[in-house]
Design a protein around this motif. Structure first.
Motif, mmCIF file in Angstrom:
data_model
loop_
_atom_site.group_PDB
_atom_site.id
_atom_site.type_symbol
_atom_site.label_atom_id
_atom_site.label_comp_id
_atom_site.label_asym_id
_atom_site.label_seq_id
_atom_site.Cartn_x
_atom_site.Cartn_y
_atom_site.Cartn_z
ATOM 1 N N ALA A 11 0.908 -1.295 0.051
ATOM 2 C CA ALA A 11 0.086 -0.140 -0.008
ATOM 3 C C ALA A 11 0.882 1.276 0.160
ATOM 4 N N ILE A 12 1.895 1.235 0.708
ATOM 5 C CA ILE A 12 2.640 2.475 0.858
ATOM 6 C C ILE A 12 3.449 2.806 -0.476
ATOM 7 N N THR A 13 4.152 1.603 -0.931
ATOM 8 C CA THR A 13 4.819 1.564 -2.217
ATOM 9 C C THR A 13 4.087 2.183 -3.301
ATOM 10 N N THR A 14 2.654 1.882 -3.242
ATOM 11 C CA THR A 14 1.794 2.334 -4.260
ATOM 12 C C THR A 14 1.607 3.942 -4.150
ATOM 13 N N VAL A 15 1.438 4.254 -2.738
ATOM 14 C CA VAL A 15 1.371 5.817 -2.830
ATOM 15 C C VAL A 15 2.636 6.698 -3.067
ATOM 16 N N HIS A 75 -2.566 10.602 7.911
ATOM 17 C CA HIS A 75 -2.432 9.929 6.792
ATOM 18 C C HIS A 75 -1.468 10.344 5.482
ATOM 19 N N THR A 76 -1.257 9.703 4.765
ATOM 20 C CA THR A 76 -0.467 10.377 3.470
ATOM 21 C C THR A 76 -1.241 11.192 2.726
ATOM 22 N N ILE A 77 -0.607 11.974 1.642
ATOM 23 C CA ILE A 77 -1.095 12.621 0.731
ATOM 24 C C ILE A 77 -2.236 11.652 -0.089
ATOM 25 N N LEU A 78 -3.222 12.227 -0.948
ATOM 26 C CA LEU A 78 -4.037 11.520 -1.549
ATOM 27 C C LEU A 78 -3.201 11.296 -2.739
ATOM 28 N N ILE A 79 -3.740 10.045 -3.465
ATOM 29 C CA ILE A 79 -3.013 9.856 -4.891
ATOM 30 C C ILE A 79 -3.834 10.551 -6.012
ATOM 31 N N PRO A 80 -3.163 10.869 -7.064
ATOM 32 C CA PRO A 80 -3.677 11.935 -7.961
ATOM 33 C C PRO A 80 -4.841 11.107 -8.555
ATOM 34 N N GLU A 81 -5.876 11.735 -9.079
ATOM 35 C CA GLU A 81 -7.070 11.128 -9.829
ATOM 36 C C GLU A 81 -6.609 10.124 -10.777
ATOM 37 N N ALA A 82 -5.554 10.416 -11.623
ATOM 38 C CA ALA A 82 -5.115 9.582 -12.880
ATOM 39 C C ALA A 82 -4.845 8.256 -12.319
ATOM 40 N N ALA A 83 -4.416 8.131 -10.863
ATOM 41 C CA ALA A 83 -4.100 6.983 -10.575
ATOM 42 C C ALA A 83 -5.151 5.864 -9.954
ATOM 43 N N ARG A 84 -6.293 6.654 -9.733
ATOM 44 C CA ARG A 84 -7.448 5.903 -9.062
ATOM 45 C C ARG A 84 -8.027 4.897 -10.206
ATOM 46 N N LEU A 85 -8.578 3.796 -9.312
ATOM 47 C CA LEU A 85 -9.329 2.782 -10.244
ATOM 48 C C LEU A 85 -10.648 3.215 -10.491
ATOM 49 N N GLY A 122 -8.145 1.795 -5.427
ATOM 50 C CA GLY A 122 -9.550 1.459 -5.638
ATOM 51 C C GLY A 122 -10.484 2.063 -4.815
ATOM 52 N N LEU A 123 -10.025 2.464 -3.614
ATOM 53 C CA LEU A 123 -11.145 2.671 -2.297
ATOM 54 C C LEU A 123 -10.636 3.967 -1.543
ATOM 55 N N VAL A 124 -9.502 3.915 -0.852
ATOM 56 C CA VAL A 124 -9.217 4.901 0.167
ATOM 57 C C VAL A 124 -8.190 6.113 -0.372
ATOM 58 N N TYR A 125 -7.333 5.730 -1.449
ATOM 59 C CA TYR A 125 -6.694 6.795 -2.080
ATOM 60 C C TYR A 125 -5.489 7.285 -1.303
ATOM 61 N N LYS A 126 -5.376 6.662 -0.179
ATOM 62 C CA LYS A 126 -4.105 7.131 0.923
ATOM 63 C C LYS A 126 -3.722 5.928 1.793
ATOM 64 N N VAL A 127 -2.681 5.970 2.531
ATOM 65 C CA VAL A 127 -2.616 5.126 3.782
ATOM 66 C C VAL A 127 -2.509 5.992 4.824
ATOM 67 N N ASP A 128 -3.071 5.148 5.885
ATOM 68 C CA ASP A 128 -3.487 5.734 7.184
ATOM 69 C C ASP A 128 -2.435 5.382 8.043
ATOM 70 N N GLN A 129 -2.120 6.031 9.048
ATOM 71 C CA GLN A 129 -1.507 5.695 10.446
ATOM 72 C C GLN A 129 -2.362 4.881 11.298
ATOM 73 N N VAL A 130 -1.874 3.768 11.382
ATOM 74 C CA VAL A 130 -2.804 2.474 11.972
ATOM 75 C C VAL A 130 -1.895 1.833 13.327
ATOM 76 N N ALA A 131 -2.620 1.312 14.492
ATOM 77 C CA ALA A 131 -2.227 1.018 15.415
ATOM 78 C C ALA A 131 -1.952 -0.393 15.200
ATOM 79 N N SER A 132 -2.839 -1.148 14.618
ATOM 80 C CA SER A 132 -2.620 -2.466 14.200
ATOM 81 C C SER A 132 -2.920 -2.738 12.663
#
Lengths: 309, 367
Positions: B98-102, B182-192, B276-286
């Motif tokens: 997920a993070i390498t995608t962003v 969370h990270t920056i959002l991925i650009p529109e062009a990268a979204r499914l 496909g869905l969230v367009y970013k990666v969140d900081q998560v505890a688990s």
């Protein structure tokens, strides 16, 4: 000085649940059963210690309940892994999943709420010890520790004694190394493994009680937060030896204590994520042989069929 | 003669799914006990579960959305199983993917869709493959057990991802704006593309083309395993490393490769979630648990890529249905219990076999 005491106290406090659980891991793996379920057994222990304390108002009964719940949970692992010869890792994973859902389910059924319980009225608190409390440094330190901390170190000594100085311990180690040979000399492999898995359940249950009853006085969903897996790491990092596991737990507790105090001791520049990851990275390095060779019991993870080959 | 052979194959096929089927049944039966304990009717509960996940096209869409990461992680676990390796680290490979995608979406942000989508997809795949191959290399070169390494890598991956979210790919660092969890959002062009833009009947559902990627991946996995030399070698190593070595197959090369491919699938689960869905990666505890559910998906699918599609959808139904059960007042944790029971009984298939045999012997007695 206060800071040093705070770090030592935090190290001991944070290492305590890990020590209990990793001793459990040592017993189980020494007999040849990989216990991936430590995490799930801990969460059950954390839950049932609070549940029993809530209804009886006696923390001691909470501790006993945690250990019993641990034994019962470990029996699932024992039955499937030893009796049915199921894949131990798969069963452990199933137990982790079941325990997390089961405790959250009971939380809703009993308290009609999700997330966490209320704190129990009576918990196991840190007590100053008479005589010692007046000694300057030691007094300050011990007044911050619960009875669980002392119990953990006693458990290390007992585990070492049992595994290395008693006939039972010899049998456990032989079953974990070479079940066929053990069987040939008349050792009941199944029985030894059942006993060890149950011991590991009792200890991991106790670890759960340490987390809930011994610190925050309540049960919170997901409160073990991977501590069962750190304990598993400590088993390996400590080379499947009670004292080694204890040292690994102290080291892991220390890195966590450093994280809490990082700004106070001028380590604020280190990302907390790095300190979080140290136990896991250290374990991988240990396994890869960079920190001395880590060789587990030969038959660990293998199910044993009487009369095979 | 020919029909006979076909019948046999069909019977064999059915037989191989007997155990998962009975395990699923037992899961629902034991789940029913837990539902009754809450004072509710299991019929109402399971009705809500089924209606909630299959009752209409948008609901089916949501189920497929939930199935997508599970098909990917199920494939990851199943593929590694074929080399007799246990990838319990799909969880961490998912997070790294997920993070390498962003990261790739940021690096190539100016590009058009037709370039950006394949590039980010490859980045997610490589992220997961890299993370899993650490375990593969340690196993192949040093004989280190992959189970422990992949578990440890889950947590290292979680912390690595959180670090990158907080201090590298954060809007505060990149745009100098407010720090977010969370990270920056991925650009529109990268979204499914969402399927509802193609088939409006999907309505509110967020199901997107990543489900198609997942199904294509399962077919590719099937081809790699059963129609290529590489697949033959991988399966040979899984059957008997010694015999494979004797036959001139490099065991260590195949272990690393199969682990890398396994991780690539898990990485794609992360890619699918981000693109496909969230367009970013969140900081998560688990971590979100897709890796662990993936074990169940692989087991129910009998470690076969096509079986994984079916069982991925089954677990998608459960995952989507739990919300609808909760609306009926039933704790959603019942679904977790059902999943746990299913894994347990497939692992301990002797119990299930015993139940089948007892039923059969009873039948014979009657006859």
């Amino acid at each position: 000085m206060l800071l040093v005491i705070a770090i030592i106290a935090a190290t001991l406090r944070l290492a305590t649940p890990l020590i209990f659980a990793s001793l459990g891991g040592v017993f189980s793996e020494r007999s040849g059963v990989v216990n991936i379920a430590l995490e799930g057994i801990m969460i059950n222990g954390a839950f049932f210690s609070i549940l029993a304390t809530e209804f009886t108002d006696i923390p001691f009964i909470g501790v006993i309940a945690a250990m019993i719940s641990g034994i019962l949970t470990s029996l699932i692992l024992a039955y499937f892994a030893i009796h049915l010869k199921a894949n131990q890792v798969v069963v452990g994973t199933a137990i982790n999943l079941l325990a997390a859902s089961f405790t959250a389910y009971l939380l809703e059924l009993i308290w009609h709420r999700s997330g966490q319980t209320n704190p129990v009225k009576h918990a196991i608190k840190a007590h100053p010890i008479p005589f010692i409390e007046n000694i300057p440094i030691l007094g300050d330190l011990t007044s911050q520790l619960t009875v669980f901390v002392y119990l953990a170190f006693i458990a290390v000594i007992i585990s070492y004694y049992v595994l290395y100085k008693t006939p039972f311990g010899l049998r456990v180690r032989s079953v974990g190394e070479h079940p066929r040979a053990a069987d040939t000399v008349g050792i009941n492999v199944y029985k030894i493994r059942y006993k060890c898995v149950m011991i590991s359940g009792a200890l991991a249950g106790l670890a759960g009680a340490t987390l809930s009853l011994g610190t925050v006085r309540l049960f919170k969903e997901g409160m073990t937060a991977g501590k069962g897996f750190i304990a598993l790491a400590a088993v390996i990092f400590g080379k499947w030896h009670p004292i080694g596991a204890m040292l690994a737990c102290l080291f892991f507790g220390f890195t966590e204590a450093l994280k809490i105090q990082s700004s106070a001791i001028g380590l604020g520049f280190l990302p907390s994520e790095l300190l979080n990851a140290i136990p896991y990275i250290a374990t991988i390095l240990a396994l890869a042989g960079f920190v001395g060779k880590a060789v587990g019991p030969a038959a660990s993870g293998e199910s044993y069929e009487k009369g095979d080959k | 003669m020919a029909t006979n052979k076909k019948d046999n194959m069909f019977k064999k096929f059915l037989d191989s799914f007997k155990i998962p089927f009975i395990a699923i049944l037992l899961g629902f039966l034991i789940g029913a006990v837990f539902i009754i304990a809450t004072g509710n009717s299991p019929f109402v509960a399971y009705g809500a579960l089924l209606n909630g996940s299959l009752g209409s096209l948008p609901k089916i869409g949501e189920t497929l959305l939930k199935s997508t990461p599970l098909i990917f992680t199920g494939l990851a676990v199943a593929f590694a199983f074929k080399t007799d390796m246990f990838n319990i680290g799909a969880e961490g490979q998912y997070l790294v993917g997920a993070i390498t995608t962003v990261a790739a979406a940021y690096v190539f942000r100016g590009l058009d869709s037709y370039l950006l989508i394949p590039l980010t997809l490859i980045a997610g795949m490589l992220g997961g493959a890299f993370w899993a191959s650490i375990a593969g290399i340690l196993k192949a070169k040093l004989g280190v057990h992959e189970v422990i390494v992949t578990i440890m890598l889950n947590y290292v991956g979680l912390n690595l991802s959180n670090y990158l979210v907080r201090l590298v790919l954060n809007p505060a660092v990149i745009n100098g704006t407010e720090a977010k969890a969370h990270t920056i959002l991925i650009p529109e062009a990268a979204r499914l593309t969402k399927l509802k833009t193609i088939i409006p009947a999907f309505d509110y559902s967020s199901v997107n083309t990543s489900i198609i990627i997942a199904i294509v991946c399962a077919i590719i996995a099937y081809f790699i395993l059963y129609k290529t030399t590489l697949g033959y070698e991988i399966r040979a190593v899984g059957h008997s490393p010694l015999a494979a070595e004797y036959g001139g197959i490099s065991v260590s090369k195949n272990m690393i490769l199969s682990m890398a491919i396994s991780g690539a699938f898990a990485g794609l689960a992360g890619y699918a979630q981000v693109a496909g869905l969230v367009y970013k990666v969140d900081q998560v505890a688990s971590s979100p648990g897709y890796g662990f559910t993936g074990i169940a998906v692989a087991l129910v699918g009998k470690e076969h890529p096509i079986g994984v599609i079916a069982s991925g959808i089954l677990f998608g139904i459960l995952a989507n249905g739990e919300r609808h059960m909760q609306i009926e007042g039933i704790p959603k944790e019942v679904v977790g219990i059902i999943q746990g029971v299913i894994i347990l009984f497939i692992a301990g298939d002797q119990i299930v076999k015993y139940l089948i045999n007892r039923k059969n012997s009873k039948k014979e007695e009657v006859a």
